[in-house]
Each structure stands twice: as structure tokens, then as C-alpha cells.
Motif scaffolding. Structure first.
Motif, PDB file in Angstrom:
ATOM      1  N   ARG A 249       0.772  -1.363   0.056  1.00  0.00           N
ATOM      2  CA  ARG A 249       0.045   0.065   0.039  1.00  0.00           C
ATOM      3  C   ARG A 249       1.021   1.182  -0.063  1.00  0.00           C
ATOM      4  NH1 ARG A 249      -4.134   2.627  -1.908  1.00  0.00           N
ATOM      5  NH2 ARG A 249      -5.114   4.052  -0.641  1.00  0.00           N
ATOM      6  N   SER A 250       1.953   1.433   0.800  1.00  0.00           N
ATOM      7  CA  SER A 250       2.728   2.192   0.699  1.00  0.00           C
ATOM      8  C   SER A 250       3.513   2.658  -0.587  1.00  0.00           C
ATOM      9  CB  SER A 250       4.168   2.062   1.934  1.00  0.00           C
ATOM     10  OG  SER A 250       3.409   2.336   3.070  1.00  0.00           O
ATOM     11  N   ALA A 251       3.725   1.768  -1.174  1.00  0.00           N
ATOM     12  CA  ALA A 251       4.393   1.839  -2.661  1.00  0.00           C
ATOM     13  C   ALA A 251       3.390   2.338  -3.563  1.00  0.00           C
ATOM     14  CB  ALA A 251       4.934   0.443  -3.001  1.00  0.00           C
ATOM     15  N   ALA A 252       2.191   1.720  -3.478  1.00  0.00           N
ATOM     16  CA  ALA A 252       1.222   2.304  -4.406  1.00  0.00           C
ATOM     17  C   ALA A 252       0.889   3.633  -4.357  1.00  0.00           C
ATOM     18  CB  ALA A 252       0.100   1.437  -4.043  1.00  0.00           C
ATOM     19  N   LEU A 253       0.866   4.054  -2.839  1.00  0.00           N
ATOM     20  CA  LEU A 253       0.628   5.571  -2.989  1.00  0.00           C
ATOM     21  C   LEU A 253       1.664   6.244  -3.288  1.00  0.00           C
ATOM     22  CD1 LEU A 253      -1.147   5.370   0.844  1.00  0.00           C
ATOM     23  CD2 LEU A 253      -2.179   5.941  -1.288  1.00  0.00           C
ATOM     24  N   ALA A 254       2.909   5.880  -3.024  1.00  0.00           N
ATOM     25  CA  ALA A 254       4.125   6.543  -3.482  1.00  0.00           C
ATOM     26  C   ALA A 254       4.198   6.797  -4.964  1.00  0.00           C
ATOM     27  CB  ALA A 254       5.446   6.009  -2.911  1.00  0.00           C
ATOM     28  N   ASP A 255       3.792   5.737  -5.687  1.00  0.00           N
ATOM     29  CA  ASP A 255       3.830   5.789  -6.956  1.00  0.00           C
ATOM     30  C   ASP A 255       2.630   6.803  -7.570  1.00  0.00           C
ATOM     31  OD1 ASP A 255       5.767   4.104  -7.218  1.00  0.00           O
ATOM     32  OD2 ASP A 255       4.460   2.263  -7.515  1.00  0.00           O
ATOM     33  N   GLY A 257       1.971   9.573  -6.167  1.00  0.00           N
ATOM     34  CA  GLY A 257       2.481  10.973  -6.141  1.00  0.00           C
ATOM     35  C   GLY A 257       2.322  11.477  -4.486  1.00  0.00           C
ATOM     36  N   ALA A 258       1.880  10.375  -3.571  1.00  0.00           N
ATOM     37  CA  ALA A 258       1.887  10.787  -2.107  1.00  0.00           C
ATOM     38  C   ALA A 258       3.128  11.093  -1.619  1.00  0.00           C
ATOM     39  CB  ALA A 258       1.117   9.695  -1.471  1.00  0.00           C
ATOM     40  N   VAL A 259       3.235  12.118  -0.436  1.00  0.00           N
ATOM     41  CA  VAL A 259       4.708  12.639  -0.282  1.00  0.00           C
ATOM     42  C   VAL A 259       4.874  11.135   0.703  1.00  0.00           C
ATOM     43  CG1 VAL A 259       5.812  14.080   1.493  1.00  0.00           C
ATOM     44  CG2 VAL A 259       3.870  14.770   0.126  1.00  0.00           C
ATOM     45  N   GLY A 260       6.134  10.964   1.299  1.00  0.00           N
ATOM     46  CA  GLY A 260       6.683   9.880   1.720  1.00  0.00           C
ATOM     47  C   GLY A 260       6.080   9.623   3.181  1.00  0.00           C
ATOM     48  N   VAL A 261       5.984  10.633   4.008  1.00  0.00           N
ATOM     49  CA  VAL A 261       5.093  10.228   5.237  1.00  0.00           C
ATOM     50  C   VAL A 261       3.819   9.853   5.137  1.00  0.00           C
ATOM     51  CG1 VAL A 261       4.276  11.403   7.510  1.00  0.00           C
ATOM     52  CG2 VAL A 261       6.651  12.079   6.567  1.00  0.00           C
ATOM     53  N   GLU A 262       3.044  10.554   4.355  1.00  0.00           N
ATOM     54  CA  GLU A 262       1.726  10.365   3.701  1.00  0.00           C
ATOM     55  C   GLU A 262       1.486   8.895   3.303  1.00  0.00           C
ATOM     56  OE1 GLU A 262       0.219  13.232   1.132  1.00  0.00           O
ATOM     57  OE2 GLU A 262       0.117  14.769   2.933  1.00  0.00           O
TER      58      GLU A 262
END
Length: 305
Positions: A249-255, A257-262
Motif C-alpha cells: 500500500r505504501s508503494a502504491a501511494l508513493a507511485d 504521488g503521495a509524500v513519503g510520510v503520507e
């Protein structure tokens, strides 16, 4: 702490049973090492990165599964003559089986949450390791201090009267963890961990006592060993599942455009949602665990008891 515990144990703990000489099946020992060792290593290695498990992880997992299947088959053959390293006839007792399954579920949730929480606190909340440890300390102390209290309550009210509120409180705490975000106050984290610790304190002792209490004396040692082995497997599986959900889920959000902490916060949120869903199943499982009756145990109760 370990040395003090050893010294006190040597002085204060005495044997209450008669020792029995038993032959150890060497092949069973070897198969158990490959089976349980491979599974624990393989499960513990899952979710280490968003890219997925490595070849080594899959090899360890397959070796573990094959080894465990061979180990179970070997025990089924040996237990016919009471020569098994781990007598699986313990699972003929319904209360023990239900307690074992519920213990595995709770251990998976506990260890998975314990791994995720420091990740959230130090990565999202930017808390120092010392602060993280201090926030988690009260929960650990409460769980330990409640041990004797829960034991006395078990003697008075039985297993189900403790398990149902314990699993409900555990589930409520995990659902509350799904509300943790980037700007959540430290007090919210502390309350969540305290509620989780109290809930689990009301679960583990009744499960262990009722599960072993449902077995006749000749199966005590096997039941205790099964609890220990399955807890290790369940803990590794819980960590593997929740960390994998978090990583993906973190990787998907980062891809996206989410900021690292988000991205990290979103991954932790998804993992806690999974843990909370599993906790609901534990509430249902608590209904199948009952306090063993001495006359049933003495008579060697059949599988339906």
C-alpha cells in the motif's frame, strides 16, 4: 532479568509430576527443524520489500511446508504406539483445538501490530526511539501486571466470561488504530496500545489454561509444545501479512504521488484495517472455548467436548 529469573526458578519451582523416560525419534526432530524452521524463516522474510519476497524466501517456505507435512505424517504413524515426538491426538479435544486456533490468531495480530506501531511512530510521527519505547512501556507493564489478576478471575468466572470481553476490547483497540494519521497526538497512540494490552491480557491466560485443562494428563506436554510451536508460526505469519500489506500500500501511494510520510501512514492504515478485520473473527472464536470440567478431563473426553 534472565539470570534473576533463573536463580529464582531454581530455588522456588519444584517438580509436581513423575518424570518418564521417553525415546526421541531422531527423524521427527530433523523434520520438525526443517518444517517449523523453514516456515518461520520464510514467513518472517515476506514483505521485507515492496518488490516482493526473494527466491531464498520462497525456497525456505516450500522446504518448511514439505517438512511440516512429512513431520505430521510421521507423528500420525508414531502416535499409534505412543512414540510420537508431538502427539497430535490433542486436537481430538474441541476446546484445545479452538483455543489453539484463537491463540494463533491473537498472536498474529499482536506481533503484526507490535512491528507496525514503531514504524508508524518513528517514520510518520518522527518520534525518537527512546520516546517510542516509553510510550509502549505502559502497555507492556499493564499486560504483565494483569497476569495474576486474570488468573484469579478465570478461577472464579471461567474462560468464556474473560475471552469475550477480551476479544471485543482487542478488536475495538485495533479499529481505533485505523484512525491514526499523520497528525495524531501521542496520547491517542498510548491509549490504543493500553487498550490492546488489556484486551490481550484477558485473552492469553484463559486460552492457555482452558486449552491445556481440556487435555488428560498424558497429553499435557504435547499440548504445551503445540501452543509454543503454533505461536511462533502465527507470529511470523502475522508479521508477514501486515508488513506485506503495509509495504504494498505504501508503494502504491508513493507511485501515485503521495509524500513519503503520507505514503507510510496510508500503508500502516491499510495494515491495521486487516488486523482489525482478523480481530472480529477472534470474537466469534471466543464463543467456542469453554471451561473444561474436571470429570470430563478425567474420563478422557471425546472430540465433541
Amino acid at each position: 532479568i534472565a539470570l534473576v529469573s533463573l536463580a529464582v526458578g531454581l530455588r522456588r519451582i519444584t517438580d509436581v509430576g513423575e518424570p518418564t523416560a521417553m525415546r526421541i525419534d531422531v527423524l521427527s526432530v530433523v523434520l520438525s527443524a526443517f518444517g517449523f524452521g523453514g516456515l518461520v524463516y520464510g514467513l518472517s522474510s515476506f514483505g521485507e520489500s515492496a518488490a516482493g519476497p526473494s527466491t531464498t524466501t520462497w525456497v525456505a517456505f516450500v522446504v518448511g511446508v514439505v517438512g511440516l507435512v512429512a513431520f505430521v505424517g510421521r507423528q500420525i504413524v508414531l502416535q499409534r504406539d505412543d512414540r510420537a515426538l508431538l502427539d497430535l491426538r490433542t486436537f481430538r479435544f474441541r476446546t484445545f483445538t479452538a483455543a489453539s486456533v484463537l491463540m494463533m490468531l491473537m498472536m498474529a495480530v499482536l506481533l503484526g501490530a507490535i512491528v507496525l506501531l514503531p514504524i508508524y511512530m518513528q517514520t510518520v510521527q518522527q518520534l525518537a526511539p527512546l520516546t517510542t519505547g516509553l510510550l509502549l512501556l505502559p502497555g507492556g507493564l499493564v499486560m504483565g501486571l494483569l497476569g495474576p489478576v486474570v488468573g484469579r478471575l478465570y478461577d472464579r468466572f471461567g474462560a468464556r466470561a474473560l475471552l469475550i470481553p477480551g476479544t471485543v476490547l482487542t478488536s475495538m483497540s485495533l479499529w481505533s488504530a485505523t484512525l491514526l494519521g499523520v497528525h495524531s497526538p501521542a496520547a491517542q497512540i498510548l491509549v490504543f496500545h493500553l487498550l490492546l494490552s488489556v484486551g490481550l491480557a484477558f485473552v492469553f491466560t484463559p486460552l492457555f489454561t482452558a486449552g491445556l485443562g481440556a487435555l488428560p494428563a498424558r497429553l499435557y506436554s504435547y499440548g504445551s509444545a503445540i501452543f509454543g510451536a503454533t505461536q511462533q508460526l502465527a507470529g511470523a505469519a502475522g508479521v508477514a501479512l501486515l508488513v506485506s500489506v503495509y509495504s504494498v500500500r505504501s508503494a502504491a501511494l508513493a507511485d501515485s504521488g503521495a509524500v513519503g510520510v503520507e505514503a507510510v501512514a496510508g500503508g500502516v492504515h491499510a495494515a491495521f484495517v486487516v488486523a482489525a478485520c482478523l480481530s472480529v473473527a477472534a470474537i466469534v472464536g471466543a464463543l467456542f472455548v469453554r471451561t473444561p470440567q474436571p470429570e470430563e478431563v478425567a474420563a478422557g473426553a471425546p472430540a465433541g467436548h
